[in-house]
Design a protein around this motif. Structure first.
Motif, mmCIF file in Angstrom:
data_model
loop_
_atom_site.group_PDB
_atom_site.id
_atom_site.type_symbol
_atom_site.label_atom_id
_atom_site.label_comp_id
_atom_site.label_asym_id
_atom_site.label_seq_id
_atom_site.Cartn_x
_atom_site.Cartn_y
_atom_site.Cartn_z
ATOM 1 N N VAL A 129 24.186 0.092 8.106
ATOM 2 C CA VAL A 129 23.782 1.061 9.133
ATOM 3 C C VAL A 129 24.410 0.624 10.451
ATOM 4 O O VAL A 129 24.238 -0.525 10.875
ATOM 5 N N PHE A 130 25.148 1.520 11.069
ATOM 6 C CA PHE A 130 25.773 1.240 12.367
ATOM 7 C C PHE A 130 24.993 1.975 13.450
ATOM 8 O O PHE A 130 24.819 3.191 13.382
ATOM 9 N N ASP A 160 34.832 4.230 14.344
ATOM 10 C CA ASP A 160 36.019 4.748 13.633
ATOM 11 C C ASP A 160 36.546 3.713 12.640
ATOM 12 O O ASP A 160 36.926 4.070 11.516
ATOM 13 N N ALA A 161 36.577 2.454 13.063
ATOM 14 C CA ALA A 161 37.095 1.393 12.176
ATOM 15 C C ALA A 161 36.211 1.275 10.935
ATOM 16 O O ALA A 161 36.710 1.077 9.824
ATOM 17 N N LEU A 162 34.907 1.423 11.110
ATOM 18 C CA LEU A 162 33.998 1.344 9.959
ATOM 19 C C LEU A 162 34.134 2.584 9.081
ATOM 20 O O LEU A 162 34.110 2.488 7.845
ATOM 21 N N ARG A 163 34.298 3.735 9.720
ATOM 22 C CA ARG A 163 34.468 4.971 8.927
ATOM 23 C C ARG A 163 35.729 4.876 8.062
ATOM 24 O O ARG A 163 35.766 5.429 6.962
ATOM 25 N N ASP A 164 36.747 4.170 8.553
ATOM 26 C CA ASP A 164 37.969 3.996 7.750
ATOM 27 C C ASP A 164 37.677 3.229 6.457
ATOM 28 O O ASP A 164 38.469 3.284 5.513
ATOM 29 N N LEU A 165 36.578 2.500 6.431
ATOM 30 C CA LEU A 165 36.240 1.714 5.232
ATOM 31 C C LEU A 165 35.393 2.516 4.232
ATOM 32 O O LEU A 165 35.039 1.994 3.173
ATOM 33 N N ILE A 166 35.066 3.764 4.554
ATOM 34 C CA ILE A 166 34.171 4.535 3.677
ATOM 35 C C ILE A 166 34.674 4.577 2.220
ATOM 36 O O ILE A 166 33.876 4.382 1.304
ATOM 37 N N PRO A 167 35.985 4.780 1.980
ATOM 38 C CA PRO A 167 36.419 4.778 0.569
ATOM 39 C C PRO A 167 36.055 3.466 -0.139
ATOM 40 O O PRO A 167 35.645 3.480 -1.303
ATOM 41 N N PHE A 169 33.535 1.464 0.720
ATOM 42 C CA PHE A 169 32.075 1.460 0.551
ATOM 43 C C PHE A 169 31.713 2.263 -0.706
ATOM 44 O O PHE A 169 30.895 1.844 -1.516
ATOM 45 N N ILE A 170 32.336 3.428 -0.835
ATOM 46 C CA ILE A 170 32.027 4.294 -1.986
ATOM 47 C C ILE A 170 32.373 3.580 -3.286
ATOM 48 O O ILE A 170 31.578 3.559 -4.228
ATOM 49 N N SER A 171 33.552 2.958 -3.319
ATOM 50 C CA SER A 171 33.965 2.317 -4.581
ATOM 51 C C SER A 171 33.032 1.159 -4.939
ATOM 52 O O SER A 171 32.870 0.821 -6.103
ATOM 53 N N ARG A 172 32.391 0.573 -3.957
ATOM 54 C CA ARG A 172 31.459 -0.532 -4.223
ATOM 55 C C ARG A 172 30.014 -0.040 -4.378
ATOM 56 O O ARG A 172 29.104 -0.845 -4.569
ATOM 57 N N GLY A 173 29.785 1.266 -4.202
ATOM 58 C CA GLY A 173 28.431 1.807 -4.339
ATOM 59 C C GLY A 173 27.526 1.453 -3.157
ATOM 60 O O GLY A 173 26.306 1.345 -3.285
ATOM 61 N N ILE A 174 28.146 1.289 -1.992
ATOM 62 C CA ILE A 174 27.381 0.892 -0.799
ATOM 63 C C ILE A 174 27.263 2.076 0.160
ATOM 64 O O ILE A 174 28.268 2.744 0.452
ATOM 65 N N GLY A 175 26.062 2.321 0.631
ATOM 66 C CA GLY A 175 25.833 3.417 1.561
ATOM 67 C C GLY A 175 26.249 3.029 2.969
ATOM 68 O O GLY A 175 26.226 1.844 3.332
ATOM 69 N N PHE A 176 26.640 4.031 3.749
ATOM 70 C CA PHE A 176 27.007 3.773 5.152
ATOM 71 C C PHE A 176 26.477 4.916 6.004
ATOM 72 O O PHE A 176 26.850 6.072 5.801
ATOM 73 N N THR A 177 25.586 4.591 6.930
ATOM 74 C CA THR A 177 24.990 5.608 7.797
ATOM 75 C C THR A 177 25.139 5.173 9.253
ATOM 76 O O THR A 177 24.995 3.991 9.566
ATOM 77 N N VAL A 178 25.439 6.139 10.114
ATOM 78 C CA VAL A 178 25.515 5.897 11.557
ATOM 79 C C VAL A 178 24.253 6.495 12.170
ATOM 80 O O VAL A 178 23.865 7.612 11.823
ATOM 81 N N VAL A 179 23.586 5.737 13.045
ATOM 82 C CA VAL A 179 22.430 6.279 13.768
ATOM 83 C C VAL A 179 22.792 6.276 15.250
ATOM 84 O O VAL A 179 23.075 5.225 15.826
ATOM 85 N N SER A 180 22.810 7.471 15.831
ATOM 86 C CA SER A 180 23.221 7.622 17.228
ATOM 87 C C SER A 180 22.047 8.094 18.072
ATOM 88 O O SER A 180 21.359 9.041 17.698
ATOM 89 N N GLY A 181 21.839 7.438 19.197
ATOM 90 C CA GLY A 181 20.714 7.805 20.045
ATOM 91 C C GLY A 181 21.131 8.163 21.460
ATOM 92 O O GLY A 181 22.144 7.657 21.971
ATOM 93 N N GLU A 229 24.866 11.131 2.430
ATOM 94 C CA GLU A 229 26.295 11.032 2.116
ATOM 95 C C GLU A 229 26.872 9.841 2.874
ATOM 96 O O GLU A 229 26.483 9.618 4.037
ATOM 97 N N PRO A 230 27.826 9.106 2.307
ATOM 98 C CA PRO A 230 28.454 8.022 3.072
ATOM 99 C C PRO A 230 29.068 8.563 4.364
ATOM 100 O O PRO A 230 29.764 9.575 4.342
ATOM 101 N N GLY A 231 28.744 7.950 5.485
ATOM 102 C CA GLY A 231 29.268 8.392 6.772
ATOM 103 C C GLY A 231 28.379 9.379 7.488
ATOM 104 O O GLY A 231 28.703 9.833 8.586
ATOM 105 N N HIS A 232 27.220 9.681 6.882
ATOM 106 C CA HIS A 232 26.280 10.609 7.515
ATOM 107 C C HIS A 232 25.824 10.049 8.871
ATOM 108 O O HIS A 232 25.640 8.847 9.008
ATOM 109 N N THR A 233 25.651 10.937 9.860
ATOM 110 C CA THR A 233 25.158 10.502 11.164
ATOM 111 C C THR A 233 23.759 11.072 11.403
ATOM 112 O O THR A 233 23.540 12.274 11.230
ATOM 113 N N VAL A 234 22.842 10.202 11.798
ATOM 114 C CA VAL A 234 21.482 10.604 12.170
ATOM 115 C C VAL A 234 21.444 10.626 13.703
ATOM 116 O O VAL A 234 21.857 9.651 14.337
#
Ligand SMILES: NC(=O)c1ccc[n+]([C@@H]2O[C@H](COP(=O)([O-])OP(=O)(O)OC[C@H]3O[C@@H](n4cnc5c(N)ncnc54)[C@H](OP(=O)(O)O)[C@@H]3O)[C@@H](O)[C@H]2O)c1
Length: 245
Positions: A129-130, A160-167, A169-181, A229-234
């Motif tokens: 979670v970023f 952006d650098a972390l979003r570039d790693l989404i493929p 993350f997906i191949s490893r089965g790891i979720g990635f979510t951004v939380v913006s406030g 979804e990987p890369g989803h933003t809350v």
């Protein structure tokens, strides 16, 4: 070893990171509170969480120091065998006397390095979670107060650098979510910004009350479990940012 989820929260000695760790410990996770220099604060928080029935430990590391970041991950893995969830909360850039490139060093380079170090130890089903701000997330699309510009640009570059790693993350089965406030009520950064540029803060409060630390931290904690979804933003607060988005 523990049967609890092992959650490493960076910058958990105060503010949003501390509150996120409190919520996750109360929900049954083992939280590792990373801090840079505020060891006694982190230790006091961990003791509080344990007294409340939770499980917690502390781990100091300046994340801009490559060796220290490596030792942080090694230490958690040695003790627990894995990192189930990595909450990238630590952030900086407004420190007095910091070199001009420090915002990029802490908000982009250190984030990316920590993810690369932790990735081999995140099991499938793990989550990253970023944590970011609307001013950073929408940088380039919405105006940013001058005093916050280096943070906005560097945190956006980190995202952006972390979003570039989404493929990967997906191949490893790891979720990635951004939380913006939106700006969060009463936090040190907002107090600092208010001192440097009162107009920037009052412009935000014109849109209604700012979210609280508790509200934002709850959203970060929820993002460690919610299906997404990987890369989803809350998004938390700042409805005006989201108009037409
Ligand atoms: N405050 C807001 O209004 C707001 C709004 C939206 C999003 N956010 C985001 O929420 C997150 C937390 O913000 P906050 O206001 O709670 O921050 P904060 O009060 O400034 O706390 C920052 C935390 O990061 C740690 N830290 C700073 N530099 C570090 C480094 N080089 N290595 C390791 N740890 C380091 C600090 O540790 P020590 O104290 O030990 O140095 C501290 O625990 C940030 O990602 C921020 O962008 C904040």
């Amino acid at each position: 070893m523990t049967s609890r989820r092992v959650v490493l929260v960076t910058g958990a000695s105060r503010g949003i990171g501390a509150e996120t760790a409190r919520i996750l410990a109360a929900r049954g996770d083992h939280v590792v509170l990373n801090y840079r220099e505020k060891r006694s604060r982190a230790a006091k928080l961990a003791a509080e969480f344990i007294a409340a029935g939770g499980s917690a430990s502390i781990a100091g590391a300046d994340l801009t120091d490559a060796a220290a970041a490596g030792e942080l991950v090694d230490g958690v893995v040695q003790e627990f065998g894995r990192v189930d969830v990595l909450v990238l909360n630590a952030s900086g850039g407004l420190e007095i006397g910091a070199p001009e490139d420090y915002p990029m060093t802490v908000n982009r380079d250190a984030q990316l390095r920590l993810v690369r170090l932790a990735l081999p130890h995140l099991p499938s089903g793990g989550r990253i979670v970023f944590v970011t701000s609307h001013q950073a997330h929408f940088h380039g699309r919405k105006p940013v107060p001058d005093a916050y510009l280096p943070i906005a640009a560097s945190k956006r570059a980190g995202e952006d650098a972390l979003r570039d790693l989404i493929p990967e993350f997906i191949s490893r089965g790891i979720g990635f979510t951004v939380v913006s406030g939106d700006m969060i009520d009463g936090t040190i950064i907002v107090r600092l910004l208010h001192r440097r540029d009162p107009q920037a803060v009052s412009a935000r409060t014109e849109h209604g009350p700012l979210p609280t630390v508790e509200e934002f931290a709850a959203a970060v904690a929820d993002a460690t479990t919610a299906d997404a979804e990987p890369g989803h933003t809350v998004y938390v607060g700042g409805a005006d940012y989201l108009v037409g988005h």
